[in-house]
Write a protein that holds these residues in place. Sequence first.
Motif, mmCIF file in Angstrom:
data_model
loop_
_atom_site.group_PDB
_atom_site.id
_atom_site.type_symbol
_atom_site.label_atom_id
_atom_site.label_comp_id
_atom_site.label_asym_id
_atom_site.label_seq_id
_atom_site.Cartn_x
_atom_site.Cartn_y
_atom_site.Cartn_z
ATOM 1 N N ASP A 1 9.394 7.205 3.122
ATOM 2 C CA ASP A 1 10.239 7.776 2.065
ATOM 3 C C ASP A 1 10.090 9.285 2.133
ATOM 4 O O ASP A 1 9.191 9.862 1.520
ATOM 5 N N ASN A 2 10.981 9.911 2.885
ATOM 6 C CA ASN A 2 10.871 11.357 3.074
ATOM 7 C C ASN A 2 11.078 12.117 1.758
ATOM 8 O O ASN A 2 10.453 13.151 1.525
ATOM 9 N N THR B 1 5.390 18.069 5.072
ATOM 10 C CA THR B 1 6.433 17.083 4.798
ATOM 11 C C THR B 1 6.499 16.101 5.954
ATOM 12 O O THR B 1 6.498 16.485 7.120
ATOM 13 N N ILE B 2 6.536 14.825 5.620
ATOM 14 C CA ILE B 2 6.446 13.792 6.651
ATOM 15 C C ILE B 2 7.711 13.678 7.504
ATOM 16 O O ILE B 2 7.706 13.023 8.542
ATOM 17 N N ASP B 3 8.797 14.336 7.087
ATOM 18 C CA ASP B 3 10.073 14.237 7.815
ATOM 19 C C ASP B 3 9.917 14.449 9.316
ATOM 20 O O ASP B 3 10.598 13.809 10.111
ATOM 21 N N TYR B 4 9.056 15.389 9.713
ATOM 22 C CA TYR B 4 8.988 15.794 11.110
ATOM 23 C C TYR B 4 7.789 15.215 11.854
ATOM 24 O O TYR B 4 7.521 15.585 13.001
ATOM 25 N N LEU C 1 0.839 -1.189 0.000
ATOM 26 C CA LEU C 1 0.000 0.000 0.000
ATOM 27 C C LEU C 1 0.877 1.243 0.000
ATOM 28 O O LEU C 1 1.965 1.243 0.586
ATOM 29 N N SER C 2 0.396 2.294 -0.635
ATOM 30 C CA SER C 2 1.105 3.574 -0.669
ATOM 31 C C SER C 2 0.224 4.658 -0.091
ATOM 32 O O SER C 2 -1.005 4.571 -0.152
ATOM 33 N N CYS C 3 0.860 5.668 0.466
ATOM 34 C CA CYS C 3 0.137 6.830 0.993
ATOM 35 C C CYS C 3 0.942 8.071 0.662
ATOM 36 O O CYS C 3 2.026 8.269 1.208
ATOM 37 N N CYS D 1 3.650 1.779 12.986
ATOM 38 C CA CYS D 1 3.957 3.192 13.221
ATOM 39 C C CYS D 1 5.435 3.452 12.963
ATOM 40 O O CYS D 1 6.282 2.606 13.289
ATOM 41 N N SER D 2 5.740 4.613 12.396
ATOM 42 C CA SER D 2 7.127 5.009 12.149
ATOM 43 C C SER D 2 7.384 6.339 12.845
ATOM 44 O O SER D 2 6.695 7.333 12.580
#
Length: 126
Positions: A73-74, A28-31, A20-22, A50-51
């Motif tokens: 994948d930031n 930005t998901i980095d933080y 699955l992709s999101c 969870c990451s």
Amino acid sequence: QVQLVESGGGSVQAGGSLTLSCKASGFTIDYYTIAWFHQAPGKEREGVACSKASDGTTHYIDSVQGRFTIVRDNAENTMYLKMNHLRSEDAGIYYCGTTTTPYFIAQRECTYFDYWGKGTQVDVSS
């Protein structure tokens, strides 16, 4: 505007695999903590993976440990859920989620989420 869009769901036989992709936009998901949730038919939504943004560690519930992998994948601002050895009980709707509180402000990651995508359906046939 924060947006999460899942894709990659479908039908698979028991024992098979799906990824699955999101795709995230508006932030930005980095933080931010990211996670995947599963809602089986007639049941409540449950977090399965969870990451953490702070240290990159990943966490899973017992039932998917060793079978599912959450990937951050930031660079692509995208998260993935790689699912192997699928079982009938894995069927349902999968949602990606995040929190609008960055990790350096959040008291504890992987405990609070306030934003989810619309979900993608996974069917597993035996």
